[in-house]
Design a protein around this motif. Structure first.
Motif, PDB file in Angstrom:
ATOM      1  N   TRP A 166      20.259  40.172  53.066  1.00  0.00           N
ATOM      2  CA  TRP A 166      20.423  40.731  54.408  1.00  0.00           C
ATOM      3  C   TRP A 166      21.052  39.700  55.347  1.00  0.00           C
ATOM      4  O   TRP A 166      22.007  40.002  56.084  1.00  0.00           O
TER       5      TRP A 166
ATOM      6  N   TYR B 130      24.675  39.337  54.551  1.00  0.00           N
ATOM      7  CA  TYR B 130      25.462  40.489  54.991  1.00  0.00           C
ATOM      8  C   TYR B 130      25.707  40.413  56.495  1.00  0.00           C
ATOM      9  O   TYR B 130      26.851  40.501  56.961  1.00  0.00           O
ATOM     10  N   VAL B 131      24.633  40.190  57.240  1.00  0.00           N
ATOM     11  CA  VAL B 131      24.780  40.140  58.706  1.00  0.00           C
ATOM     12  C   VAL B 131      25.659  38.962  59.106  1.00  0.00           C
ATOM     13  O   VAL B 131      26.513  39.077  59.988  1.00  0.00           O
TER      14      VAL B 131
ATOM     15  N   VAL C 133      28.708  41.238  59.885  1.00  0.00           N
ATOM     16  CA  VAL C 133      28.386  41.833  61.187  1.00  0.00           C
ATOM     17  C   VAL C 133      28.665  40.863  62.332  1.00  0.00           C
ATOM     18  O   VAL C 133      29.292  41.224  63.325  1.00  0.00           O
ATOM     19  N   ALA C 134      28.195  39.607  62.167  1.00  0.00           N
ATOM     20  CA  ALA C 134      28.334  38.644  63.266  1.00  0.00           C
ATOM     21  C   ALA C 134      29.818  38.365  63.525  1.00  0.00           C
ATOM     22  O   ALA C 134      30.618  38.347  62.590  1.00  0.00           O
TER      23      ALA C 134
ATOM     24  N   THR D  52      20.642  36.438  65.373  1.00  0.00           N
ATOM     25  CA  THR D  52      19.949  37.306  64.416  1.00  0.00           C
ATOM     26  C   THR D  52      20.215  36.884  62.972  1.00  0.00           C
ATOM     27  O   THR D  52      19.247  36.655  62.238  1.00  0.00           O
ATOM     28  N   PRO D  53      21.468  36.751  62.523  1.00  0.00           N
ATOM     29  CA  PRO D  53      21.653  36.313  61.130  1.00  0.00           C
ATOM     30  C   PRO D  53      21.061  34.943  60.853  1.00  0.00           C
ATOM     31  O   PRO D  53      20.531  34.708  59.756  1.00  0.00           O
TER      32      PRO D  53
END
Lengths: 235, 231
Positions: free
Chosen positions: A19, A22-23, A27-28, A183-184
């Protein structure tokens, strides 16, 4: 509790790692100045954090052992030092990979890097000491002493970026880092923490079994010494 | 018979130090070996780097401290080897004296020996590297004493450990060298400033680093040493 660590922690750790990756990778957003290279932060920073946590645990075990000797504390000290060294080496290696495109060199003699290198070599000496001393009790006491002395470097690594203000940036905190990047980083940190706990537990079990084998061995072997034969019941 | 008073820490350390110095004085084996070892190290630096006088002069402080550091591993190992013969260390521990006195006497003894060694090396360094002592004898001596103290305190603890372990000749440098890096850095920089002048007034900050290092490791050694030599 033991069952939780054996059964549930490995999938949790793997899941968090996947996870976090992935982030962190998808995502970031990329960094404004460093671009995609910055994404290595999501593994480099947690690795070093976790190394410092493990080695701090080693310091606590060392002090505890000197006040209250126990094979369990000694085994935990061995496990934490080895796992801390592993994560520290991973962190330094990742930092070097990141340094090449960012600073133009793999290694500079920046205070943060120098103190981290000292940490790696100091704990390699600690591991060597453990291999070179056969008497388990002496080994435990001496490695506790060496563990305490080596731990002086840990706060210096942490504060080096504040004290000297050189090439390496200061510690990142949620206030200084964009929320999309925090978050990541947090997920990865928890993934590394889970792996650290897993590794330490595994290594601790091995160390404890080794210790039991070492301490029990002389009695179970046939021997020529008369006293040992009497206690072992071999008249 | 009057019950005898237990011997105090300082007095015990002093007696042990006097014993070590007497042994050293009667044989002079350790100091002789150290001086020739360190001298050949100094010479080897100039051979390895070629006859570049500028380079040698600029780095003289660093070479001097490397020579002292390499010699110190011999000296530290030797300081406990004499106690290993005939189980002398057991005798010391059985005596009604504090184990911390052994640490103090050994560490002070090692410091003294290294300071004497440094004192003998400096004139040689001045001659073969072509340096001059710009800041005067006071600063030179202060750098030498602080640096040797910084090598001796953790070195004494580790020498006591290594003298009982397998592969003791490898173990002592392996444990000591990473630890000593800040002290080596400060001593070498301090020595370079003493030799080349200190226009920016940086010497005191290096003295501060050495002082802090000494405070930490003399304190830790004093506290932890009894556990190292206990049975």
């Amino acid at each position: 509790m033991g069952k939780f660590f054996r059964m549930a922690l490995p999938p949790i750790a793997l899941g968090l790692l996947a996870w976090g990756h992935y982030v962190g990778l998808a995502v970031a957003p990329p960094d404004r100045e460093m671009g995609e290279v910055q994404r290595i932060m999501y593994v480099h920073v947690p690795a070093v954090w976790v190394a410092l946590v493990a080695l701090t645990l080693n310091f606590i075990c060392s002090v505890t052992y000197l006040f209250k000797p126990s094979w369990k504390t000694d085994s935990l000290a061995e496990a934490t030092a080895e796992v801390g060294l592993l994560f520290g080496a991973v962190g330094v290696l990742l930092g070097a990979i990141w340094g090449r495109p960012t600073w133009g060199v793999y290694w500079t003699w920046d205070p943060r890097l120098t103190t981290a290198a000292i940490m790696l070599v100091a704990y390699m000496g600690y591991m060597a000491l453990r291999r070179f001393v056969e008497d388990p009790e002496k080994r435990a006491v001496w490695s506790a002493v060496v563990g305490i002395i080596a731990a002086v470097d840990l706060p210096i690594i942490w504060f080096s970026v504040k004290w000297w203000r050189s090439l390496h940036q200061v510690q990142s905190s949620p206030r200084t880092v964009d929320p999309a990047m925090v978050t990541p980083l947090r997920i990865s940190a928890f993934a590394f923490l889970a792996f650290m706990i897993l590794f330490i537990i595994h290594r601790y079990r091995i160390a404890l079994s080794e210790r039991q084998a070492e301490v029990a061995l002389p009695d179970s072997l046939p021997t020529d010494s008369p006293e040992a034969r009497r206690t072992a019941g071999v008249a | 018979m009057k019950p005898s008073k237990p011997i105090g820490l300082l007095r015990a350390s002093f007696v042990l130090l006097a014993k070590d110095l007497l042994i050293e004085w009667r044989t002079r084996a350790r100091l002789n070996a150290l001086v020739f070892f360190a001298l050949s190290t100094l010479l080897l630096f100039s051979f390895a780097l070629g006859p570049d006088t500028k380079l040698l002069e600029r780095n003289a402080g660093g070479y001097l401290w490397l020579a002292i550091l390499f010699a110190s591993t011999l000296s530290l190992g030797e300081s406990f080897r004499v106690e290993q013969e005939n189980a002398c260390l057991d005798g010391l521990r059985l005596a009604p004296a504090d184990a911390r006195a052994i640490f103090l006497s050994k560490a002070v003894g090692n410091t003294l020996l290294l300071v004497v060694l440094g004192g003998l090396l400096i004139p040689v360094m001045v001659a073969i590297y072509g340096v001059k002592v710009t800041l005067g004898i006071g600063s030179l001596l202060a750098t030498l004493v602080l640096g040797c103290m910084a090598l001796a305190a953790p070195g004494t603890v580790y020498a006591a450990i290594a003298s009982n372990a397998r592969a003791r000749d490898v173990l002592l440098p392996l444990l000591l060298f990473p630890l000593i890096v800040p002290a080596l850095l400060a001593s070498a920089k301090g020595m370079t400033l003493v030799l080349q002048g200190d226009p920016m007034n940086q010497l005191n900050s290096w003295f501060g680093l050495l002082g802090g290092f000494n405070l930490i490791y003399w304190g830790l050694g004093f506290l932890l040493f009894p556990r190292v030599v206990e049975d």
